[in-house]
Design a protein around this motif. Structure first.
Motif, PDB file in Angstrom:
ATOM      1  N   ASP A   6       1.154  -1.531   0.197  1.00 21.92           N
ATOM      2  CA  ASP A   6       0.023  -0.200  -0.091  1.00 21.92           C
ATOM      3  C   ASP A   6       1.201   1.163  -0.153  1.00 21.92           C
ATOM      4  N   PRO A   7       1.348   1.770  -1.049  1.00 25.52           N
ATOM      5  CA  PRO A   7       1.987   3.160  -0.656  1.00 25.52           C
ATOM      6  C   PRO A   7       1.366   4.212  -0.065  1.00 25.52           C
ATOM      7  N   LEU A   8       0.265   4.523   0.175  1.00 24.95           N
ATOM      8  CA  LEU A   8       0.076   5.550   0.970  1.00 24.95           C
ATOM      9  C   LEU A   8       0.204   5.595   2.331  1.00 24.95           C
ATOM     10  N   LEU A   9       0.116   3.815   2.940  1.00 24.46           N
ATOM     11  CA  LEU A   9       0.512   3.685   4.308  1.00 24.46           C
ATOM     12  C   LEU A   9       1.869   3.657   4.431  1.00 24.46           C
ATOM     13  N   LEU A  10       3.328   3.027   2.947  1.00 28.28           N
ATOM     14  CA  LEU A  10       4.303   3.320   3.564  1.00 28.28           C
ATOM     15  C   LEU A  10       4.775   4.819   3.411  1.00 28.28           C
ATOM     16  N   LEU A  11       4.350   5.105   2.696  1.00 24.08           N
ATOM     17  CA  LEU A  11       4.813   7.116   3.241  1.00 24.08           C
ATOM     18  C   LEU A  11       4.236   7.206   4.262  1.00 24.08           C
ATOM     19  N   ARG A  12       3.172   7.369   4.553  1.00 24.90           N
ATOM     20  CA  ARG A  12       2.823   7.239   6.023  1.00 24.90           C
ATOM     21  C   ARG A  12       3.585   6.858   6.542  1.00 24.90           C
ATOM     22  N   ALA A  17       8.080   7.609  10.909  1.00 27.33           N
ATOM     23  CA  ALA A  17       9.896   7.423  11.136  1.00 27.33           C
ATOM     24  C   ALA A  17      10.537   8.102  10.663  1.00 27.33           C
ATOM     25  N   GLY A  18      10.288   8.927   9.797  1.00 27.50           N
ATOM     26  CA  GLY A  18      11.219  10.296   9.497  1.00 27.50           C
ATOM     27  C   GLY A  18      12.361   9.491   8.284  1.00 27.50           C
ATOM     28  N   SER A  19      12.313   8.791   7.807  1.00 23.72           N
ATOM     29  CA  SER A  19      13.208   7.916   6.706  1.00 23.72           C
ATOM     30  C   SER A  19      12.742   8.451   4.946  1.00 23.72           C
ATOM     31  N   LYS A  20      14.478   8.294   4.917  1.00 18.21           N
ATOM     32  CA  LYS A  20      14.020   8.682   3.032  1.00 18.21           C
ATOM     33  C   LYS A  20      13.017   8.310   1.885  1.00 18.21           C
ATOM     34  N   ILE A  21      12.559   9.222   1.476  1.00 26.40           N
ATOM     35  CA  ILE A  21      11.828   8.829  -0.165  1.00 26.40           C
ATOM     36  C   ILE A  21      12.701   9.411  -1.167  1.00 26.40           C
ATOM     37  N   ILE A  22      13.272   8.521  -2.212  1.00 25.89           N
ATOM     38  CA  ILE A  22      14.424   8.778  -3.223  1.00 25.89           C
ATOM     39  C   ILE A  22      12.702   8.771  -4.170  1.00 25.89           C
ATOM     40  N   PRO A  23      12.733   9.657  -5.593  1.00 28.34           N
ATOM     41  CA  PRO A  23      12.526   9.189  -6.472  1.00 28.34           C
ATOM     42  C   PRO A  23      13.747   8.286  -7.529  1.00 28.34           C
ATOM     43  N   THR A  24      13.549   7.463  -8.297  1.00 29.28           N
ATOM     44  CA  THR A  24      14.816   7.257  -9.295  1.00 29.28           C
ATOM     45  C   THR A  24      14.189   6.716 -10.553  1.00 29.28           C
ATOM     46  N   THR A  25      15.126   6.471 -11.350  1.00 25.23           N
ATOM     47  CA  THR A  25      14.766   6.241 -12.554  1.00 25.23           C
ATOM     48  C   THR A  25      14.511   4.644 -13.049  1.00 25.23           C
ATOM     49  N   SER A  26      14.566   3.549 -12.032  1.00 25.35           N
ATOM     50  CA  SER A  26      14.212   2.179 -11.949  1.00 25.35           C
ATOM     51  C   SER A  26      14.252   1.852 -10.911  1.00 25.35           C
ATOM     52  N   ALA A  27      13.622   0.183 -10.421  1.00 30.28           N
ATOM     53  CA  ALA A  27      13.515  -0.303  -9.576  1.00 30.28           C
ATOM     54  C   ALA A  27      14.238  -0.078  -8.196  1.00 30.28           C
ATOM     55  N   ASP A  28      15.591  -0.780  -9.438  1.00 32.23           N
ATOM     56  CA  ASP A  28      17.133  -0.808  -8.465  1.00 32.23           C
ATOM     57  C   ASP A  28      18.743  -0.091  -8.566  1.00 32.23           C
ATOM     58  N   SER A  29      17.755   1.719  -8.741  1.00 30.84           N
ATOM     59  CA  SER A  29      18.868   2.747  -8.902  1.00 30.84           C
ATOM     60  C   SER A  29      18.311   2.932  -6.893  1.00 30.84           C
ATOM     61  N   SER A  30      19.259   3.743  -6.544  1.00 29.94           N
ATOM     62  CA  SER A  30      18.886   4.630  -5.285  1.00 29.94           C
ATOM     63  C   SER A  30      19.862   5.938  -5.681  1.00 29.94           C
ATOM     64  N   GLU A  31      19.680   6.772  -6.811  1.00 35.40           N
ATOM     65  CA  GLU A  31      20.292   7.326  -7.511  1.00 35.40           C
ATOM     66  C   GLU A  31      19.403   8.740  -7.318  1.00 35.40           C
ATOM     67  N   GLU A  32      19.365   9.690  -6.960  1.00 34.16           N
ATOM     68  CA  GLU A  32      17.733  10.356  -6.862  1.00 34.16           C
ATOM     69  C   GLU A  32      17.643  11.183  -8.171  1.00 34.16           C
ATOM     70  N   PRO A  46       9.662   0.241   6.294  1.00 32.05           N
ATOM     71  CA  PRO A  46      11.007  -0.235   7.237  1.00 32.05           C
ATOM     72  C   PRO A  46      12.198  -1.515   7.171  1.00 32.05           C
ATOM     73  N   SER A  47      12.081  -1.813   5.050  1.00 28.39           N
ATOM     74  CA  SER A  47      13.063  -2.299   4.575  1.00 28.39           C
ATOM     75  C   SER A  47      12.760  -1.379   2.865  1.00 28.39           C
ATOM     76  N   ARG A  48      13.644  -1.532   2.241  1.00 30.66           N
ATOM     77  CA  ARG A  48      13.416  -0.852   0.767  1.00 30.66           C
ATOM     78  C   ARG A  48      12.806  -1.746   0.093  1.00 30.66           C
ATOM     79  N   ILE A  49      11.777  -0.533  -0.529  1.00 31.62           N
ATOM     80  CA  ILE A  49      10.858  -0.693  -1.115  1.00 31.62           C
ATOM     81  C   ILE A  49      10.706   0.085  -3.177  1.00 31.62           C
ATOM     82  N   ALA A  50      10.281  -0.410  -3.630  1.00 31.85           N
ATOM     83  CA  ALA A  50      10.326   0.347  -4.324  1.00 31.85           C
ATOM     84  C   ALA A  50       9.579  -0.168  -5.459  1.00 31.85           C
ATOM     85  N   VAL A  51       8.100   1.540  -5.478  1.00 30.88           N
ATOM     86  CA  VAL A  51       6.953   1.303  -6.027  1.00 30.88           C
ATOM     87  C   VAL A  51       6.935   2.142  -7.540  1.00 30.88           C
TER      88      VAL A  51
END
Length: 411
Positions: A6-12, A17-32, A46-51
């Protein structure tokens, strides 16, 4: 739908938690990447999830359409903006995406509900579809609890179990009404037109002397308000003294002469820049004295101040008029009375005689040291000279249109 799906609950949860949210160009990338080019939104708690950033969410618009992840995240990033500013930055992002995707323009109520949900202060809304887990929890609770019991969603309880929110506090939040701040309350989707207020205010507006005319169809005076209107304040007339060091009247001795009727030599060490004197001008206002302002130069003048100038004292030196509204003496004394004060027995300068009859010439008895015998015997003439000056000023004021309650609109 599970929490991890659920993207809404993930964002919430990420916001809480104040954790980082990163827009990327692929599911495997970590570059903003910028939102206009991003294809995925990566959550790190709580873990790395790409939506997928274009994935629909449980949040629906007023038209019933599911709002995508990009629009939800972009609205949260710009939550401090009022509706007009938010619409402007959203339109800019849409231009950058050039039709490949569009950001949803949230209405006022939609934004309010979205932000209160993401902040954890609200669980249910007509804009948020319940998840499958929430539906099951609602069914079980309806069978086991009374109508007076507040329902707390499984998402809030699970978050409370991790120690981030007390269960009792979650129940309070479920029944809380979100108020918003001054920007969200005072600003709506459309700008408010207050043009009708002008028509309502028109009867209370009166034209000021010398001011612009009122709008067509508006009466200048309302008879029903006549008793409540205060009389207009009469502006103070202005007298310009000569700044020349050879002038007999300067700021240091003009008040004693024009108000007290006695001449004394000027003090050249005086630093006064403005004086006030009072004089009863019977033909204009016999009830109250008029206050005159004395200055040596028009440096601080506003354009309308020139309509209040009633006399200009001069020594005949043309440089005095350099910064005047009318720098040519012949033109100046068509509008304003000129006054020249010289010693009795001395001839006025040639320049003063050229100015013509528009300049009043007065002769003051020569000053003698008061310690000398007979020095005071000639000072009685000072009063005679002062009265002649005021007679000329009064005549000029009447001719220019001075009244007891107003100054002339032009001279």
């Amino acid at each position: 739908m599970a929490t991890t799906d659920d993207p809404l609950l993930l964002l919430r949860h990420s916001i809480a938690a104040g954790s980082k949210i990163i827009p990327t160009t692929s599911a495997d990338s970590s570059e903003e990447a910028p939102l206009s080019a991003a294809t995925h939104l990566v959550f790190t708690h709580p873990s790395r999830i790409a939506v997928p950033i274009d994935a629909p969410t449980r949040f629906t618009s007023s038209e019933g359409k599911a709002v995508d992840v990009r629009s939800i995240y972009f609205a949260w990033l710009n939550r401090e903006f009022a509706i007009p500013e938010y619409n402007a930055v959203a339109a800019k992002l849409n231009d950058e995406m050039a039709g490949a995707a569009t950001v949803h323009m949230f209405a006022f109520v939609e934004r309010l509900v979205l932000f209160t949900f993401l902040e954890g202060a609200q669980e249910e809304s007509e804009f948020i579809k319940p998840s499958a887990g929430d539906k099951d929890a609602t069914t079980g609770a309806g069978a086991a609890a009374t109508g007076a019991t507040l329902k707390v969603s499984q998402a809030v309880l699970s978050r409370a179990g991790r120690g981030t929110l007390d269960p009792r506090l979650a129940q309070i939040y479920n029944g809380e009404r979100r108020m918003g701040d001054r920007n969200t309350i005072l600003r709506g989707i459309k700008p408010t037109d207050f043009s009708h207020v002008r028509k309502l205010a028109a009867p209370f507006m009166t034209r000021k002397p010398g001011g612009p005319p009122l709008a067509a169809g508006v009466n200048g005076a309302n008879p029903s308000l006549a008793l409540n209107q205060k009389p207009a304040r009469r502006p103070d007339p202005i007298i310009l003294l000569s700044p020349s060091a050879s002038a007999l009247l300067r700021m240091s001795n003009a008040k004693a002469f024009l108000e007290g009727g006695r001449y004394t030599p000027p003090d050249h060490n005086s630093t006064s820049t403005m004086l006030h004197i009072s004089r009863l001008i019977k033909d204009i206002d016999p009830a109250r004295p008029m206050r005159f302002i004395l200055v040596e130069g028009p440096e601080q003048f506003k354009p309308e101040y020139w309509n209040r100038v009633v006399a200009v004292f001069t020594t005949g030196q043309a440089w005095q008029f350099k910064n005047y509204r009318w720098s040519n003496p012949a033109e100046l004394f068509k509008h304003v009375l000129g006054v020249y004060c010289g010693w009795r027995g001395d001839q006025p300068p040639e320049a003063v005689r050229v100015f013509g009859h528009k300049v009043l010439t007065c002769s003051v008895e020569k000053w003698r040291d008061p310690g000398q015998p007979g020095a005071e015997t000639s000072r009685w003439r000072d009063r005679e000279v002062v009265e002649a000056i005021w007679k000329g000023i009064e005549g000029n004021m009447r001719a220019k249109g001075w009244r007891k309650d107003a100054a002339p609109s032009s001279i």
